[in-house]
Design a protein around this motif. Structure first.
Motif, PDB file in Angstrom:
ATOM      1  N   THR A 199       0.921  -1.262   0.129  1.00  0.00           N
ATOM      2  CA  THR A 199       0.082  -0.040  -0.010  1.00  0.00           C
ATOM      3  C   THR A 199       0.889   1.320  -0.006  1.00  0.00           C
ATOM      4  OG1 THR A 199      -0.160  -0.065   2.424  1.00  0.00           O
ATOM      5  CG2 THR A 199      -1.905  -1.090   1.095  1.00  0.00           C
ATOM      6  N   HIS A 207       2.498   4.481   1.221  1.00  0.00           N
ATOM      7  CA  HIS A 207       3.094   4.929   2.420  1.00  0.00           C
ATOM      8  C   HIS A 207       2.863   3.864   3.314  1.00  0.00           C
ATOM      9  CE1 HIS A 207       4.762   8.403   4.497  1.00  0.00           C
ATOM     10  NE2 HIS A 207       3.990   8.315   5.612  1.00  0.00           N
ATOM     11  N   ASP A 210      -0.192   3.835   6.293  1.00  0.00           N
ATOM     12  CA  ASP A 210      -1.135   4.617   7.051  1.00  0.00           C
ATOM     13  C   ASP A 210      -1.723   3.278   8.028  1.00  0.00           C
ATOM     14  OD1 ASP A 210      -0.732   7.049   6.299  1.00  0.00           O
ATOM     15  OD2 ASP A 210      -2.299   6.705   4.696  1.00  0.00           O
ATOM     16  N   PRO A 211      -2.666   3.684   9.156  1.00  0.00           N
ATOM     17  CA  PRO A 211      -3.177   2.706  10.060  1.00  0.00           C
ATOM     18  C   PRO A 211      -4.074   1.706   9.219  1.00  0.00           C
ATOM     19  CG  PRO A 211      -3.378   4.974  10.836  1.00  0.00           C
ATOM     20  CD  PRO A 211      -2.815   5.303   9.416  1.00  0.00           C
ATOM     21  N   GLU A 235      -2.935  -0.267   7.135  1.00  0.00           N
ATOM     22  CA  GLU A 235      -2.662  -0.680   5.712  1.00  0.00           C
ATOM     23  C   GLU A 235      -1.580  -1.790   5.857  1.00  0.00           C
ATOM     24  OE1 GLU A 235      -3.444   3.452   2.963  1.00  0.00           O
ATOM     25  OE2 GLU A 235      -1.270   2.902   3.927  1.00  0.00           O
ATOM     26  N   THR A 246       1.587  -4.760   9.120  1.00  0.00           N
ATOM     27  CA  THR A 246       0.568  -3.852   9.461  1.00  0.00           C
ATOM     28  C   THR A 246       0.790  -3.178  10.640  1.00  0.00           C
ATOM     29  OG1 THR A 246      -1.847  -3.370   9.053  1.00  0.00           O
ATOM     30  CG2 THR A 246      -1.090  -5.448  10.457  1.00  0.00           C
ATOM     31  N   GLY A 278       0.233   3.154  12.045  1.00  0.00           N
ATOM     32  CA  GLY A 278       1.293   3.255  10.866  1.00  0.00           C
ATOM     33  C   GLY A 278       2.157   4.234  11.132  1.00  0.00           C
ATOM     34  N   ARG A 317      -6.782  -2.712   5.908  1.00  0.00           N
ATOM     35  CA  ARG A 317      -6.797  -1.671   4.900  1.00  0.00           C
ATOM     36  C   ARG A 317      -5.934  -1.845   3.432  1.00  0.00           C
ATOM     37  NH1 ARG A 317      -5.901   3.091   6.267  1.00  0.00           N
ATOM     38  NH2 ARG A 317      -7.090   4.120   4.780  1.00  0.00           N
ATOM     39  N   ILE A 338       7.697   5.383   2.546  1.00  0.00           N
ATOM     40  CA  ILE A 338       7.955   6.137   3.854  1.00  0.00           C
ATOM     41  C   ILE A 338       9.183   7.058   3.499  1.00  0.00           C
ATOM     42  CG2 ILE A 338       8.342   6.166   6.243  1.00  0.00           C
ATOM     43  CD1 ILE A 338       6.798   3.392   6.125  1.00  0.00           C
TER      44      ILE A 338
END
Length: 550
Positions: free
Chosen positions: A398, A400, A402-403, A405, A420, A424, A501, A514
């Motif tokens: 995914t 970046h 994020d929370p 992902e 995961t 994030g 997600r 990142i």
């Protein structure tokens, strides 16, 4: 054999820039010439060792930007010269490199300070197979093109051809258990083999039932039973049977002998069954390839209707102009989940004529946008790994992190990785562009599988699968070729997982990393990819493997 042409084709294949017509030409050369197969394996081994020694470093894999090795950055012309020079050195006769009074090989005289040279570990290569099922003690996948080190080899079913580096070749009919001891010696414990030994490989030996069979340039077959007894038939030339007492029995074309408890006696002609040769394997292999492709197509058509599928990509009907990877799942969002192909080119998949996407350049990827939150998930893909160039190599990442992902990738050490995080990437402290790695990893749930891949398996197809279920413990299970594998590391593995997600994501790359300079591009091919909203059971993963194995 045209060594110059073989070198060109081999280097193109190792570099991943070989065309389909050149690949067919290389296959024909390898199938028809034992010397070509030996040279190919040696060059592949050297290429792998030079890559590994060219600046690679060993450190715990983490979410950080990797560095390319010196070997990877070296121009291919320079690589060619290095490999060619190394091969040339290996081909220099031993008497030109060792003084008569100097010990040879690993023997070191008491007055010398020389370090023994490291011996070549591989002694043979699997040059052909048809419907072969191998049983490996360490779980390592073997198949056509695998270089074999000394040790036990168990062909559970099917046919396979082994070419020894001495020039001898052997056809195995499963079930057969054989032990490879050197390029000139094998021990048949049970099963059926046919040996072909050209003049250059005279002296090649097979031991069975405590009898040593020395080939004097010929062709012969052996059947070894579980009762410790064996029978041998000579098709051409001469075989010398040396028993436990060192007595010799000469066998000529048409002769048969019975071997038991270290003794060999002539026997009357008897029907020992068929002993397939390399032509039979190639013919049968061609038929099997087409039938397996057809069986997979039928299974894939049925699989598309599974209501648990979020998205399913079979890679069928792709052409050189295709820029969209169609979602074939019957339920769900349909074409809204189609992927956009960026850079990756269409190539052969598991079978001739089966489309795949070849990920080679740093920009190659398939771009997706898959909305939703999930309590469970299964990811699987059929992947041909050509090299693991990066510290971490993308399967499905995914943007970046994020929370919730997900990140699904391969480590440079050959393990499968799922991650995961409920938070994030936390906000960066004042004066920093990105939060420190320690802060990112503090809440990261990471699951590393046991190492399953090394450079000797470059070009082999694997079914890679990972199931995730927030309600279970362990919540993540990795599968390699239909079999669950253990973990060799991770972090926060026993802590609860967040809702899962995807959103914007890449197959084979990482669009929004990142760290600005992070490179995660895949070096290999993918020809099937699926995402489920449930954690499939072990038997379901096994079925997917059996229906799709090449």
């Amino acid at each position: 054999m045209d060594n110059h042409r073989l070198n060109e084709l081999t280097l193109a294949h190792l570099d991943g820039c070989i065309s389909d017509s050149e690949f067919a030409e290389l296959q024909q050369l390898l199938e028809s010439d034992a010397d070509a197969r030996t040279r190919y394996v040696e060059m592949a081994r050297l290429d792998s060792e030079l890559r590994e020694s060219g600046g690679a470093f060993d450190e715990p894999a983490s979410e950080k930007s990797p560095q390319l090795s010196t070997w990877s950055r070296m121009p291919r012309v320079a690589q060619t010269l290095v490999i060619a020079a190394t091969v040339l050195i290996l081909l220099v006769p031993t008497w030109m490199m060792v003084r008569p009074d100097r010990p040879v090989g690993n023997q070191v005289g008491g007055t010398t300070n020389a370090t023994p040279s490291k011996p070549v570990r591989s002694v043979a290569v699997i040059s052909a197979e048809a419907d072969a099922v191998w049983t490996a003690e360490d779980g390592k996948r073997i198949g056509k093109g695998t270089a074999l080190e000394p040790g036990m080899l168990n062909l559970a079913e099917g046919l396979a051809q082994i070419d020894f580096f001495s020039g001898a070749s052997m056809t195995l009919s499963g079930p057969t258990v054989i032990e490879l001891r050197s390029r000139n010696l094998a021990v048949l414990h049970r099963g059926r083999v046919r040996a072909n030994v050209p003049p250059a490989a005279r002296g090649f030996e097979i031991q069975t039932a405590d009898v040593r069979l020395e080939d004097l340039g010929t062709s012969f077959g052996i059947v070894a039973g579980d009762n410790g007894q064996s029978d041998v038939v000579v098709f051409d030339g001469e075989v010398r049977a040396v028993d436990r007492e060192a007595d010799e029995l000469s066998l000529l074309a048409g002769d048969t002998a019975h071997l038991v408890e270290g003794g060999a006696t002539m026997s009357s002609s008897q029907e020992l069954g068929e002993f397939p040769d390399i032509l039979a394997i190639i013919e049968r292999s061609g038929d099997l390839v087409q039938s397996r492709y057809a069986r997979w197509k039928a299974a894939a058509t049925d699989r598309r209707s599974d209501p648990r599928l979020i998205a399913y990509y079979d890679f069928e009907n792709l052409t050189d102009t295709s820029r969209r990877l169609a979602n074939r799942a019957v339920a769900g969002s349909g074409s809204e989940l189609d992927g956009g192909i960026v850079g990756a080119r269409v190539a052969d998949g598991r079978w001739p004529g089966k489309p795949a996407l070849d990920f080679r350049g740093e920009g190659d990827r398939v771009r997706f946008n898959i909305p939703g939150e999930f309590d469970a998930m299964t990811l699987y893909a059929w992947v041909r790994i050509d090299a693991l160039d990066r510290d971490l190599n993308s399967l499905f990442l995914t943007d970046h992190f994020d929370p919730g992902e997900i990140h699904w990738q391969l480590s440079v050490h050959g393990s499968l990785h799922f991650a995961t995080s409920p938070i994030g990437v936390p906000p960066a402290p004042a004066g920093f562009e990105v939060a420190p790695n320690e802060q990112i990893q503090a809440e990261n749930r990471r699951f590393w599988s046991e190492n399953f891949w090394d450079a000797s398996q470059s070009g082999h197809w694997f079914l890679l699968a990972t199931t995730v279920d927030r309600a279970k413990q362990p919540s993540v299970v990795h599968y390699i070729n239909g079999q669950p594998v253990g973990f060799n590391g991770g972090s926060n593995m026993d802590r609860p997982l967040p809702k899962l997600r995807i959103g914007y994501a890449d197959l084979g790359n990482w669009t929004d990393p990142i760290w600005a300079k992070a490179i995660r591009s895949l070096n290999g091919r993918i020809d099937e990819f699926a995402i489920y909203s449930a954690a499939l059971e072990a038997n379901e993963i096994r079925t997917i493997y059996m229906q799709g194995r090449p």
